[in-house]
Scaffold this motif. Structure first.
Motif, short mmCIF file in Angstrom:
data_model
loop_
_atom_site.label_atom_id
_atom_site.label_comp_id
_atom_site.label_asym_id
_atom_site.label_seq_id
_atom_site.Cartn_x
_atom_site.Cartn_y
_atom_site.Cartn_z
N ASP A 6 52.81 -36.54 -6.92
CA ASP A 6 51.99 -36.06 -5.81
C ASP A 6 52.87 -35.65 -4.64
OD1 ASP A 6 49.66 -36.45 -7.17
OD2 ASP A 6 49.06 -38.26 -6.12
N GLY A 7 52.61 -34.49 -4.08
CA GLY A 7 53.35 -33.99 -2.94
C GLY A 7 54.66 -33.29 -3.30
N LEU A 8 55.13 -33.47 -4.49
CA LEU A 8 56.41 -32.91 -4.91
C LEU A 8 56.38 -31.38 -4.91
CD1 LEU A 8 59.25 -33.53 -5.93
CD2 LEU A 8 58.30 -33.68 -8.23
N SER A 9 55.26 -30.80 -5.29
CA SER A 9 55.18 -29.34 -5.42
C SER A 9 55.48 -28.63 -4.11
CB SER A 9 53.81 -28.93 -5.95
OG SER A 9 52.79 -29.38 -5.07
N GLU A 10 55.23 -29.27 -2.98
CA GLU A 10 55.48 -28.64 -1.68
C GLU A 10 56.96 -28.38 -1.44
OE1 GLU A 10 53.61 -30.84 1.46
OE2 GLU A 10 51.81 -31.12 0.27
N PHE A 11 57.82 -29.07 -2.14
CA PHE A 11 59.25 -28.98 -1.91
C PHE A 11 59.99 -28.14 -2.95
CE2 PHE A 11 57.70 -32.84 0.05
CZ PHE A 11 58.17 -32.67 1.34
N ILE A 12 59.26 -27.50 -3.83
CA ILE A 12 59.88 -26.71 -4.89
C ILE A 12 59.89 -25.23 -4.49
CG2 ILE A 12 59.71 -26.03 -7.31
CD1 ILE A 12 58.54 -28.79 -7.85
N SER A 13 61.07 -24.64 -4.56
CA SER A 13 61.24 -23.24 -4.17
C SER A 13 60.54 -22.30 -5.15
CB SER A 13 62.74 -22.89 -4.15
OG SER A 13 63.27 -22.91 -5.47
N ARG A 14 60.47 -21.03 -4.76
CA ARG A 14 59.91 -20.02 -5.66
C ARG A 14 60.73 -19.97 -6.94
NH1 ARG A 14 59.40 -15.48 -8.13
NH2 ARG A 14 57.63 -14.12 -7.86
N ARG A 15 62.06 -20.03 -6.81
CA ARG A 15 62.94 -20.01 -7.98
C ARG A 15 62.61 -21.20 -8.89
NH1 ARG A 15 67.89 -19.06 -5.68
NH2 ARG A 15 67.55 -20.98 -4.57
N GLY A 16 62.43 -22.38 -8.31
CA GLY A 16 62.09 -23.56 -9.09
C GLY A 16 60.72 -23.43 -9.75
N ARG A 17 59.77 -22.87 -9.03
CA ARG A 17 58.43 -22.67 -9.58
C ARG A 17 58.48 -21.76 -10.81
NH1 ARG A 17 54.17 -23.43 -5.12
NH2 ARG A 17 55.34 -24.76 -3.70
N MET A 18 59.31 -20.73 -10.71
CA MET A 18 59.41 -19.81 -11.84
C MET A 18 60.15 -20.45 -13.02
SD MET A 18 57.53 -17.48 -10.76
CE MET A 18 57.71 -16.31 -12.10
N LYS A 19 61.09 -21.34 -12.73
CA LYS A 19 61.76 -22.06 -13.82
C LYS A 19 60.78 -22.99 -14.52
CE LYS A 19 66.48 -21.77 -12.33
NZ LYS A 19 67.74 -22.46 -12.16
N ILE A 20 59.91 -23.61 -13.76
CA ILE A 20 58.88 -24.47 -14.35
C ILE A 20 57.97 -23.63 -15.23
CG2 ILE A 20 56.87 -25.92 -13.84
CD1 ILE A 20 58.44 -26.72 -11.23
N LEU A 21 57.54 -22.47 -14.71
CA LEU A 21 56.70 -21.57 -15.49
C LEU A 21 57.40 -21.13 -16.77
CD1 LEU A 21 54.14 -19.87 -15.86
CD2 LEU A 21 55.21 -18.12 -14.41
N THR A 22 58.67 -20.77 -16.67
CA THR A 22 59.43 -20.35 -17.84
C THR A 22 59.50 -21.47 -18.87
OG1 THR A 22 60.71 -18.78 -16.54
CG2 THR A 22 61.67 -19.50 -18.63
N ALA A 23 59.73 -22.69 -18.41
CA ALA A 23 59.77 -23.84 -19.33
C ALA A 23 58.43 -24.03 -20.01
CB ALA A 23 60.18 -25.10 -18.58
N LEU A 24 57.34 -23.87 -19.27
CA LEU A 24 56.01 -23.99 -19.88
C LEU A 24 55.76 -22.88 -20.88
CD1 LEU A 24 53.59 -25.11 -17.05
CD2 LEU A 24 54.53 -26.45 -18.92
N LEU A 25 56.21 -21.68 -20.56
CA LEU A 25 56.05 -20.56 -21.50
C LEU A 25 56.82 -20.83 -22.79
CD1 LEU A 25 56.24 -17.57 -19.01
CD2 LEU A 25 54.27 -18.20 -20.44
N GLU A 26 57.98 -21.45 -22.68
CA GLU A 26 58.74 -21.80 -23.88
C GLU A 26 57.99 -22.82 -24.73
OE1 GLU A 26 62.52 -23.12 -22.36
OE2 GLU A 26 63.12 -21.09 -21.81
N GLU A 27 57.31 -23.75 -24.08
CA GLU A 27 56.54 -24.77 -24.79
C GLU A 27 55.24 -24.19 -25.35
OE1 GLU A 27 57.51 -28.07 -25.22
OE2 GLU A 27 59.39 -27.58 -24.21
N ALA A 28 54.53 -23.41 -24.53
CA ALA A 28 53.20 -22.92 -24.89
C ALA A 28 53.23 -21.63 -25.70
CB ALA A 28 52.36 -22.70 -23.62
N GLN A 29 54.32 -20.88 -25.61
CA GLN A 29 54.54 -19.65 -26.35
C GLN A 29 53.90 -18.41 -25.73
OE1 GLN A 29 56.69 -19.59 -29.05
NE2 GLN A 29 57.03 -21.71 -28.49
N THR A 30 52.81 -18.52 -25.01
CA THR A 30 52.18 -17.32 -24.45
C THR A 30 51.65 -17.58 -23.04
OG1 THR A 30 49.94 -17.82 -25.22
CG2 THR A 30 51.37 -16.61 -26.75
#
Length: 94
Positions: A6-30
């Motif tokens: 909780d609250g952690l998302s406020e401290f993550i940069s755009r670059r970090g957000r996109m890395k998280i998204l990329t990691a999820l795309l690798e897991e979810a495939q689409t």
């Protein structure tokens, strides 16, 4: 119910957000599967991927962090440590 992220998302940069998204795309495939897991439209996910001025909101980052932590804790920690290191570097230069 509070969680340890909780609250952690406020401290993550755009670059970090996109890395998280990329990691999820690798897991979810689409992007459509990521959208389904976040209960949003796939157009929103495609917008994050294709438009440099768009990125996931704090709410969506929070949900993505929960998913990534459950599915790939190693990648979860790697991204957060990298974010912390970048932040520390920026502070030391200030």
């Amino acid at each position: 119910m509070e969680s340890r992220i909780d609250g952690l998302s406020e401290f993550i940069s755009r670059r970090g957000r996109m890395k998280i998204l990329t990691a999820l795309l690798e897991e979810a495939q689409t992007p459509a599967e990521v959208a389904r897991r976040l209960n949003i439209t796939r157009n929103a996910v495609y917008g994050w991927i294709n438009e440099s001025d768009r990125h996931p909101s704090n709410e969506h980052v929070h949900e993505m962090l929960k998913i990534l932590n459950d599915e790939n804790e190693k990648k979860f920690r790697e991204i957060l440590v990298e974010e912390l290191q970048i932040f520390q570097e920026l502070i030391s230069k200030f």
